[in-house]
Write a protein that holds these residues in place. Structure first.
Motif, PDB file in Angstrom:
ATOM      1  N   LEU A  47       0.796  -1.225   0.000  1.00  0.00           N
ATOM      2  CA  LEU A  47       0.000   0.000   0.000  1.00  0.00           C
ATOM      3  C   LEU A  47       0.833   1.283   0.000  1.00  0.00           C
ATOM      4  O   LEU A  47       0.525   2.215  -0.758  1.00  0.00           O
ATOM      5  N   PRO A  48       1.892   1.403   0.820  1.00  0.00           N
ATOM      6  CA  PRO A  48       2.669   2.655   0.778  1.00  0.00           C
ATOM      7  C   PRO A  48       3.281   2.929  -0.596  1.00  0.00           C
ATOM      8  O   PRO A  48       3.254   4.063  -1.086  1.00  0.00           O
ATOM      9  N   VAL A  49       3.834   1.896  -1.232  1.00  0.00           N
ATOM     10  CA  VAL A  49       4.436   2.056  -2.555  1.00  0.00           C
ATOM     11  C   VAL A  49       3.368   2.391  -3.590  1.00  0.00           C
ATOM     12  O   VAL A  49       3.544   3.266  -4.453  1.00  0.00           O
ATOM     13  N   LEU A  50       2.251   1.701  -3.500  1.00  0.00           N
ATOM     14  CA  LEU A  50       1.128   1.941  -4.411  1.00  0.00           C
ATOM     15  C   LEU A  50       0.636   3.384  -4.284  1.00  0.00           C
ATOM     16  O   LEU A  50       0.393   4.074  -5.292  1.00  0.00           O
ATOM     17  N   GLY A  51       0.476   3.852  -3.051  1.00  0.00           N
ATOM     18  CA  GLY A  51      -0.007   5.205  -2.834  1.00  0.00           C
ATOM     19  C   GLY A  51       0.908   6.255  -3.427  1.00  0.00           C
ATOM     20  O   GLY A  51       0.445   7.219  -4.046  1.00  0.00           O
ATOM     21  N   ALA A  52       2.213   6.050  -3.252  1.00  0.00           N
ATOM     22  CA  ALA A  52       3.173   7.007  -3.810  1.00  0.00           C
ATOM     23  C   ALA A  52       3.135   7.006  -5.335  1.00  0.00           C
ATOM     24  O   ALA A  52       3.234   8.059  -5.975  1.00  0.00           O
ATOM     25  N   ASP A  53       2.959   5.839  -5.925  1.00  0.00           N
ATOM     26  CA  ASP A  53       2.957   5.718  -7.386  1.00  0.00           C
ATOM     27  C   ASP A  53       1.716   6.343  -8.007  1.00  0.00           C
ATOM     28  O   ASP A  53       1.792   7.026  -9.044  1.00  0.00           O
ATOM     29  N   LEU A  54       0.543   6.115  -7.389  1.00  0.00           N
ATOM     30  CA  LEU A  54      -0.711   6.606  -7.953  1.00  0.00           C
ATOM     31  C   LEU A  54      -1.146   7.959  -7.394  1.00  0.00           C
ATOM     32  O   LEU A  54      -2.156   8.511  -7.825  1.00  0.00           O
ATOM     33  N   GLY A  55      -0.387   8.487  -6.442  1.00  0.00           N
ATOM     34  CA  GLY A  55      -0.739   9.777  -5.867  1.00  0.00           C
ATOM     35  C   GLY A  55      -1.904   9.711  -4.910  1.00  0.00           C
ATOM     36  O   GLY A  55      -2.708  10.652  -4.833  1.00  0.00           O
ATOM     37  N   MET A  56      -2.018   8.618  -4.158  1.00  0.00           N
ATOM     38  CA  MET A  56      -3.088   8.476  -3.175  1.00  0.00           C
ATOM     39  C   MET A  56      -2.583   8.897  -1.805  1.00  0.00           C
ATOM     40  O   MET A  56      -1.493   8.510  -1.388  1.00  0.00           O
ATOM     41  N   SER A  57      -3.385   9.693  -1.101  1.00  0.00           N
ATOM     42  CA  SER A  57      -3.007  10.125   0.236  1.00  0.00           C
ATOM     43  C   SER A  57      -3.089   8.951   1.205  1.00  0.00           C
ATOM     44  O   SER A  57      -3.775   7.963   0.937  1.00  0.00           O
ATOM     45  N   PRO A  58      -2.385   9.034   2.345  1.00  0.00           N
ATOM     46  CA  PRO A  58      -2.461   7.939   3.320  1.00  0.00           C
ATOM     47  C   PRO A  58      -3.896   7.613   3.746  1.00  0.00           C
ATOM     48  O   PRO A  58      -4.248   6.436   3.924  1.00  0.00           O
ATOM     49  N   SER A  59      -4.743   8.628   3.904  1.00  0.00           N
ATOM     50  CA  SER A  59      -6.126   8.367   4.303  1.00  0.00           C
ATOM     51  C   SER A  59      -6.909   7.665   3.206  1.00  0.00           C
ATOM     52  O   SER A  59      -7.829   6.881   3.476  1.00  0.00           O
ATOM     53  N   ALA A  60      -6.545   7.912   1.943  1.00  0.00           N
ATOM     54  CA  ALA A  60      -7.251   7.298   0.813  1.00  0.00           C
ATOM     55  C   ALA A  60      -6.854   5.834   0.621  1.00  0.00           C
ATOM     56  O   ALA A  60      -7.585   5.070  -0.018  1.00  0.00           O
ATOM     57  N   LEU A  61      -5.694   5.451   1.180  1.00  0.00           N
ATOM     58  CA  LEU A  61      -5.227   4.067   0.988  1.00  0.00           C
ATOM     59  C   LEU A  61      -6.172   3.052   1.613  1.00  0.00           C
ATOM     60  O   LEU A  61      -6.205   1.894   1.198  1.00  0.00           O
ATOM     61  N   GLN A  62      -6.929   3.487   2.632  1.00  0.00           N
ATOM     62  CA  GLN A  62      -7.902   2.581   3.245  1.00  0.00           C
ATOM     63  C   GLN A  62      -8.857   2.031   2.188  1.00  0.00           C
ATOM     64  O   GLN A  62      -9.302   0.879   2.255  1.00  0.00           O
ATOM     65  N   TRP A  63      -9.171   2.852   1.185  1.00  0.00           N
ATOM     66  CA  TRP A  63     -10.137   2.442   0.169  1.00  0.00           C
ATOM     67  C   TRP A  63      -9.599   1.351  -0.744  1.00  0.00           C
ATOM     68  O   TRP A  63     -10.372   0.663  -1.410  1.00  0.00           O
ATOM     69  N   ALA A  64      -8.283   1.176  -0.784  1.00  0.00           N
ATOM     70  CA  ALA A  64      -7.727   0.066  -1.562  1.00  0.00           C
ATOM     71  C   ALA A  64      -8.198  -1.268  -0.987  1.00  0.00           C
ATOM     72  O   ALA A  64      -8.363  -2.253  -1.716  1.00  0.00           O
ATOM     73  N   VAL A  65      -8.420  -1.301   0.324  1.00  0.00           N
ATOM     74  CA  VAL A  65      -8.928  -2.498   0.999  1.00  0.00           C
ATOM     75  C   VAL A  65     -10.453  -2.486   1.038  1.00  0.00           C
ATOM     76  O   VAL A  65     -11.119  -3.472   0.718  1.00  0.00           O
ATOM     77  N   THR A  66     -11.028  -1.339   1.427  1.00  0.00           N
ATOM     78  CA  THR A  66     -12.477  -1.251   1.587  1.00  0.00           C
ATOM     79  C   THR A  66     -13.218  -1.435   0.270  1.00  0.00           C
ATOM     80  O   THR A  66     -14.297  -2.033   0.235  1.00  0.00           O
ATOM     81  N   ALA A  67     -12.652  -0.925  -0.838  1.00  0.00           N
ATOM     82  CA  ALA A  67     -13.313  -1.045  -2.142  1.00  0.00           C
ATOM     83  C   ALA A  67     -13.496  -2.504  -2.536  1.00  0.00           C
ATOM     84  O   ALA A  67     -14.447  -2.850  -3.247  1.00  0.00           O
ATOM     85  N   PHE A  68     -12.611  -3.375  -2.073  1.00  0.00           N
ATOM     86  CA  PHE A  68     -12.752  -4.816  -2.322  1.00  0.00           C
ATOM     87  C   PHE A  68     -13.688  -5.453  -1.300  1.00  0.00           C
ATOM     88  O   PHE A  68     -14.545  -6.273  -1.646  1.00  0.00           O
ATOM     89  N   ALA A  69     -13.536  -5.061  -0.035  1.00  0.00           N
ATOM     90  CA  ALA A  69     -14.297  -5.715   1.041  1.00  0.00           C
ATOM     91  C   ALA A  69     -15.793  -5.442   0.945  1.00  0.00           C
ATOM     92  O   ALA A  69     -16.605  -6.324   1.242  1.00  0.00           O
ATOM     93  N   LEU A  70     -16.181  -4.239   0.517  1.00  0.00           N
ATOM     94  CA  LEU A  70     -17.604  -3.898   0.470  1.00  0.00           C
ATOM     95  C   LEU A  70     -18.399  -4.834  -0.444  1.00  0.00           C
ATOM     96  O   LEU A  70     -19.326  -5.509   0.015  1.00  0.00           O
ATOM     97  N   PRO A  71     -18.083  -4.907  -1.742  1.00  0.00           N
ATOM     98  CA  PRO A  71     -18.881  -5.804  -2.599  1.00  0.00           C
ATOM     99  C   PRO A  71     -18.637  -7.275  -2.322  1.00  0.00           C
ATOM    100  O   PRO A  71     -19.556  -8.086  -2.441  1.00  0.00           O
ATOM    101  N   SER A  72     -17.411  -7.652  -1.932  1.00  0.00           N
ATOM    102  CA  SER A  72     -17.135  -9.077  -1.720  1.00  0.00           C
ATOM    103  C   SER A  72     -17.924  -9.621  -0.544  1.00  0.00           C
ATOM    104  O   SER A  72     -18.345 -10.784  -0.549  1.00  0.00           O
ATOM    105  N   GLY A  73     -18.157  -8.808   0.477  1.00  0.00           N
ATOM    106  CA  GLY A  73     -18.968  -9.249   1.606  1.00  0.00           C
ATOM    107  C   GLY A  73     -20.441  -8.929   1.447  1.00  0.00           C
ATOM    108  O   GLY A  73     -21.306  -9.712   1.835  1.00  0.00           O
TER     109      GLY A  73
END
Length: 477
Positions: A47-73
């Motif tokens: 996540l830290p490397v991904l955020g730096a590469d795509l320009g995602m703030s630390p607070s936005a990185l949560q959505w990398a996990v939540t965006a998957f967890a919401l529909p999958s559950g």
């Protein structure tokens, strides 16, 4: 009338032989489950490397996990029932295709929006794959030793997928970059998808009842709101307004779902099924084993890196040992279930898990503690895997084939909610504590107590002491 299933028979002790086709079917179904389990953990260390590469703030990185967890559950129960009604094979293949395409999108994402869209579509594909894949497994392999063995292999790969994801995620990110973690999932989908159509039989309910739309809306909305609240609370705590509102909305929608189902002629979820002892208490056991073990892994990761100052690679090795022993446990769990019955195995596994988590209370700041952590968490994971497999067998046993998608949807929903709920409820006590070592001990003590109490409650609910399972609903005399 009580049905005794705990006494071993000669047949139950025999190791079932699987035909070549059965092995191929099992490979396809388990590979798909492993792929989804891998997706839950492979991205975490990137996540830290991904955020730096795509320009995602630390607070936005949560959505990398939540965006998957919401529909999958959130869509598990709906897709499980849709598979029952319209064809499990059809929905399984659709989920695989969607998951593969979404993984490809995430691999080549050019900005945060495209990446999060890929993650959300991965979650939607996973919601179709998991319940239909498990129901295809339970309808392909007849109840008894053959199904126990198939569920044992599936449970082993499920557990192994989480562990491999933690180790592989760091290795791939350091060597090939974060995009390779998503590329690995694309590769899995490309391997499984061409094999599945020729091997998997189509199965659905004999009649074609209408889909319960009000039930689908309330349960899906309730699960989405609940998972969002718990996922967000894991990073930001329960004080945020959106967390509180989502939590209340989720509970109200799930209460409305129960009301809708009680008056529906063709309910999405059969309330009499939920009142079956094996379904109700088996899922409670599954919820506890998943939520409490995910919490242990979370706090141990903090402990190993923040207190013992192990590197990410060294931490991965600790959990690598855990994965190997879990795989060993998976090969023996069906035999244990055949010998003692699924309910006694479930209760015994919960007791073992709780006792070994208690051993972690001996951790301190000394370097020797890494050996205690490795041994205790690995042995606890062996018991955890026994609980995973035995609760799956407990819940699906005695359920008609036409309702297997519903039963396995409940099993997989329990897994998803369990993985989501443990960390925000207990893990936050470690992250917000002024003294991390004290916080870790507090979490482990509460974790131990919850698992052991749950073992006692499940034992009473399943009437393990009497050696009999109640086939009638909970509360029936």
């Amino acid at each position: 009338m009580a049905i005794d299933t705990t006494n071993p028979t000669t047949d139950s002790l025999d190791t079932p032989r699987l035909s070549t086709r059965d092995k191929l079917v099992l490979f396809v179904l388990c590979a798909a489950q492993f792929m989804v389990a891998l997706d839950f953990s492979v991205l975490n260390v990137a996540l830290p490397v991904l955020g730096a590469d795509l320009g995602m703030s630390p607070s936005a990185l949560q959505w990398a996990v939540t965006a998957f967890a919401l529909p999958s559950g959130g869509f598990l129960l709906l897709f499980g029932r849709m598979g029952d009604l319209y064809g499990r094979r059809k929905l399984f293949l659709s989920g695989l295709a969607l998951f593969g395409a979404a993984s490809l999108l995430a691999t080549f994402a050019w900005d945060p929006a495209s990446f999060l869209a890929g993650r959300a579509l991965q979650g939607l594909g996973a919601a179709a794959i998991v319940p239909t894949g498990m129901s295809l497994l339970t309808t392909t392999f007849p109840e008894g030793p053959a199904r126990d063995r198939a569920l044992g292999i599936s449970g082993t790969l499920l557990s192994l997928g989480f562990t491999v994801g933690m180790v592989a995620g760091g290795t791939l990110t350091d060597t090939l970059g974060w995009r390779s973690t998503m590329g690995l999932l694309t590769l899995f989908a490309l391997i499984v998808l061409p094999l599945a159509p020729a091997l998997l039989p189509e199965s659905r309910t004999p009649d074609r009842p209408r889909l319960d739309v009000p039930g689908a809306i309330t349960v899906t909305g309730g699960l989405l709101a609940l998972i969002y609240a718990l996922s967000t609370a894991a990073d930001h705590g329960f004080g945020r307004a959106d967390v509180v509102v989502s939590l209340i909305a989720g509970l109200l929608l799930l209460a409305a779902f129960v009301k809708v189902e009680s008056g529906s002629a063709q309910p999405l979820v059969s309330l009499p099924m939920l009142r079956r002892r094996t379904v109700a208490w088996g899922n409670i056991g599954g919820l506890v084993t998943f939520s409490m073990m995910s919490t242990v892994v979370f706090v141990l990761t903090l402990y190993l890196q923040e207190i013992l100052h192990l590197s990410a690679f060294e931490t991965g090795l600790v959990f690598g040992v855990q994965g190997v022993l879990s795989a060993v446990a998976g090969t023996y769990a069906p035999r244990v279930i055949g010998r003692f019955g699924p309910r006694r195995t479930l209760v015994g596994s919960l007791v073992g898990q709780g006792a070994l988590i208690a051993a972690l209370l001996g951790l301190d700041t000394g370097n020797w503690s890494v050996w205690l952590a490795t041994a205790a968490v690995s042995l606890a994971s062996m018991c955890h895997l026994g609980a995973i497999i035995s609760y799956g067998v407990t819940v699906t046993s005695g359920v008609p084939d036409e309702e297997q998608g519903l039963a396995t949807g409940l099993v997989t929903s329990t897994q998803q909610i369990g993985i989501t709920v443990g960390i925000p409820l207990l893990g936050v006590l470690a992250t917000t504590s002024d003294d991390l070592m004290s916080g870790v001990h507090t979490v482990l003590a509460l974790d131990t107590a919850i698992v052991l109490v749950a073992a006692a409650v499940v034992a009473v609910g399943l009437r393990v002491r009497s050696g009999a399972v109640e086939a009638e609903p909970v509360g029936a005399r």
